[in-house]
Design a protein around this motif. Structure first.
Motif, short mmCIF file in Angstrom:
data_model
loop_
_atom_site.label_atom_id
_atom_site.label_comp_id
_atom_site.label_asym_id
_atom_site.label_seq_id
_atom_site.Cartn_x
_atom_site.Cartn_y
_atom_site.Cartn_z
N HIS A 1 0.77 -1.31 0.02
CA HIS A 1 -0.02 0.02 0.12
C HIS A 1 0.83 1.25 -0.02
CE1 HIS A 1 -3.23 -2.65 0.90
NE2 HIS A 1 -2.94 -2.90 2.19
N SER B 1 -5.37 0.69 -6.58
CA SER B 1 -4.16 1.47 -6.24
C SER B 1 -3.42 1.73 -7.44
CB SER B 1 -3.54 1.26 -5.11
OG SER B 1 -2.73 0.02 -5.31
N ASN C 1 -7.00 3.87 1.68
CA ASN C 1 -7.44 2.77 0.84
C ASN C 1 -8.50 2.02 1.57
OD1 ASN C 1 -5.96 1.35 2.71
ND2 ASN C 1 -4.34 0.65 1.37
#
Length: 162
Positions: free
Chosen positions: A61, A91, A146
């Motif tokens: 992430h 993402s 996220n």
């Protein structure tokens, strides 16, 4: 060798565990035997040898070149090794900021990777050379939270014939 252990003392003498920390958070007492902790950029670190198991729990992430890290991990496995990581394909963005979408998940599967969109998990079984039709152009660390609710990084790629 995949190990499910309750205590580090139970690790076979020929096994070694290597932990890579992106931000030098490893602090405290000396490491137990057969545990090596390294502070490094996961996109630039080149380990020696092959690995039986590579995992990343919510680490991707915060990485810019997510696809490069995934390809690198798959290429560093032993022939029967396993790579598994939390990975949210949302993402990954095109150069213009739009989601890479279904073309990305198709490319991951064509490259031999197993992507579970519901669980947001990617896997590779056994060493493989992963070539994806994307070239990394940069990251956006201001993309907001996220699916975990934590701030994360969006990765931007241009589609290429590489």
């Amino acid at each position: 060798m995949v190990l499910a252990l309750g205590k580090i003392d139970a690790i076979p003498s020929e096994a070694e565990i290597i932990g890579v920390d992106l931000v030098d958070f490893f602090a405290g007492p000396p490491c137990p035997p057969r545990l090596r902790l390294i502070t490094a950029s996961v996109t630039a670190w080149v380990p020696e040898g092959a690995f039986d198991l590579i995992t990343s729990v919510h680490g991707l992430h915060y990485v810019g070149d997510k696809l490069g890290v995934i390809a690198g991990a798959a290429g560093r496995l032993t022939e029967d090794g396993l790579f598994v990581a939390n990975f949210d394909a949302r993402s990954v963005r095109r150069e213009d900021g739009a989601p890479a979408g279904a073309s990305l998940t198709r490319a991951l599967r064509v490259a031999g990777l197993d992507y579970d969109a519901r669980a947001k998990r990617i896997r590779s079984y056994g060493r493989r050379e992963v070539r994806l039709p994307y070239s990394y152009v940069g990251a956006d660390d201001g993309s907001g939270p996220n699916y975990t609710g934590q701030p994360a990084v969006d990765s931007h790629y241009e589609r290429c014939s590489c």
